[in-house]
Design an enzyme around this catalytic site. Sequence first.
Site, PDB file in Angstrom:
ATOM      1  N   THR A 174      11.782  17.644  17.080  1.00  0.00           N
ATOM      2  CA  THR A 174      11.451  18.852  17.951  1.00  0.00           C
ATOM      3  C   THR A 174      10.654  19.792  18.649  1.00  0.00           C
ATOM      4  O   THR A 174       9.354  18.694  19.160  1.00  0.00           O
ATOM      5  CB  THR A 174      11.896  20.552  16.385  1.00  0.00           C
ATOM      6  N   ARG A 202      26.407  22.316  13.948  1.00  0.00           N
ATOM      7  CA  ARG A 202      25.354  22.280  12.945  1.00  0.00           C
ATOM      8  C   ARG A 202      23.903  22.898  13.368  1.00  0.00           C
ATOM      9  O   ARG A 202      23.803  22.765  14.825  1.00  0.00           O
ATOM     10  CB  ARG A 202      25.063  20.986  12.825  1.00  0.00           C
ATOM     11  N   VAL A 203      23.848  23.365  12.341  1.00  0.00           N
ATOM     12  CA  VAL A 203      22.403  24.809  12.637  1.00  0.00           C
ATOM     13  C   VAL A 203      21.454  23.956  11.671  1.00  0.00           C
ATOM     14  O   VAL A 203      21.859  23.360  10.807  1.00  0.00           O
ATOM     15  CB  VAL A 203      22.501  26.288  12.616  1.00  0.00           C
ATOM     16  N   GLY A 204      20.379  23.460  12.420  1.00  0.00           N
ATOM     17  CA  GLY A 204      19.343  22.550  11.520  1.00  0.00           C
ATOM     18  C   GLY A 204      18.676  23.965  10.330  1.00  0.00           C
ATOM     19  O   GLY A 204      18.822  25.301  10.776  1.00  0.00           O
ATOM     20  N   THR A 225       8.905  19.897  11.279  1.00  0.00           N
ATOM     21  CA  THR A 225      10.211  19.135  12.643  1.00  0.00           C
ATOM     22  C   THR A 225      10.545  18.241  11.628  1.00  0.00           C
ATOM     23  O   THR A 225       9.299  17.606  10.391  1.00  0.00           O
ATOM     24  CB  THR A 225       9.397  18.317  13.532  1.00  0.00           C
ATOM     25  N   GLY A 226      11.555  17.786  11.661  1.00  0.00           N
ATOM     26  CA  GLY A 226      12.161  16.650  10.576  1.00  0.00           C
ATOM     27  C   GLY A 226      13.218  16.891  10.274  1.00  0.00           C
ATOM     28  O   GLY A 226      14.635  17.998  11.298  1.00  0.00           O
ATOM     29  N   THR A 227      13.647  16.165   9.669  1.00  0.00           N
ATOM     30  CA  THR A 227      15.437  16.382   8.650  1.00  0.00           C
ATOM     31  C   THR A 227      15.705  17.590   8.144  1.00  0.00           C
ATOM     32  O   THR A 227      15.476  18.378   7.222  1.00  0.00           O
ATOM     33  CB  THR A 227      15.838  15.131   7.053  1.00  0.00           C
ATOM     34  N   GLY A 228      16.149  18.530   8.770  1.00  0.00           N
ATOM     35  CA  GLY A 228      16.197  19.881   9.337  1.00  0.00           C
ATOM     36  C   GLY A 228      16.885  20.211   7.827  1.00  0.00           C
ATOM     37  O   GLY A 228      16.780  21.289   6.975  1.00  0.00           O
TER      38      GLY A 228
HETATM   39  N1  ASP Z   1      14.835  19.853  12.226  1.00  0.00           N
HETATM   40  C1  ASP Z   1      15.046  19.436  13.676  1.00  0.00           C
HETATM   41  C2  ASP Z   1      17.084  19.853  12.488  1.00  0.00           C
HETATM   42  O1  ASP Z   1      17.134  19.500  12.242  1.00  0.00           O
HETATM   43  C3  ASP Z   1      14.689  17.952  14.040  1.00  0.00           C
HETATM   44  C4  ASP Z   1      13.710  17.255  14.298  1.00  0.00           C
HETATM   45  O2  ASP Z   1      12.276  18.233  14.155  1.00  0.00           O
HETATM   46  O3  ASP Z   1      13.828  16.445  14.320  1.00  0.00           O
HETATM   47  O4  ASP Z   1      17.603  20.594  13.686  1.00  0.00           O
END
Ligand code: ASP
Length: 304
Positions: A174, A202-204, A225-228
């Site tokens: 991200t 899917r929406v994060g 940023t990361g596992t949304g």
């Molecule tokens: N946070 C983002 C999502 O879950 C992905 C990411 O930041 O790596 O869509």
Amino acid sequence: MRVIEIPSSRKGYTLVLHGGAGGRLTEFSPEEQATYADGLAEAYEAGANVLESGGSALDAVCATVEKLENNSVFNAGRGAALTSKGEAELDASVMTGNGRAGAVAVSRHAKNPVFLARKVMEESEHVLLVSPTEALVESWGLEVVAPSYFVTPPRQQQLAAVRSETLAGSRHGTVGAVALDKRGQLASATSTGGMVNQHEGRVGDTPIIGAGTYARDGVVAVSCTGTGEAFIEGAVAHEIYARMHYAGTPLADAVVSTIEAELVPREADGGIIAVGADGRICVAHNSPDMFAAFEDNGTLTTWT
Ligand code: ASP
């Protein structure tokens, strides 16, 4: 967990950006690492120029994220991660420290989703639009592109590798930026293609205000940023603000304690950039690596 804290700069403004926490530096060749570093430096310069000339934090974070969206190595705009159907569905959000916000999810037509999120904030009565139409993008005077513009061969290869399980785990990334301008205003912007091989629709956390993005003048601006899913469940960006505002927790402690309380128990990883109202910076991640650009004593750093 890696945590970097930097005191306020004497320039009277601050900019921090990230290019995602889903990549692993060891997987990149020195040439690829240089490509990322150049892209981050170019984006940093775009935003810093805005702030240096007295522009707003909002203009700065949008200018920064625009560069990253246009650069196909980052998971946002062109070169975004692809859904299980091989399509790009883009999410983005902006928030200003005076409490205004705009966001888009499953965006397919605007070349720069960050500008579309800004238009939602400035031109509509809404905060979040899902699957905004091409006609709307056009009516707001933004550049329209074909959905195929966002799809690149490296992302198609990545999707195929994830689907055939030759690439372990779910890959993400991200981009985002937070800024404090010379007038003391804060802003935050975040943009993504989401997770590789995500279900269509899917929406994060990126377009969810309070999850992936948050800003409040006098306190903090945050981009994640990361596992949304974990960032949504933990309302991570707002949680950092709340710890600072209600409990008086200092910036870095608020970021670290939020990662520990909301990401670690969910076995989620990711990274956070934050700037306090005094210009203090915190960059922290519990992922192996994170692309981020910020100045430390006049020297630009581009990953941690
Ligand atoms: N946070 C983002 C999502 O879950 C992905 C990411 O930041 O790596 O869509």
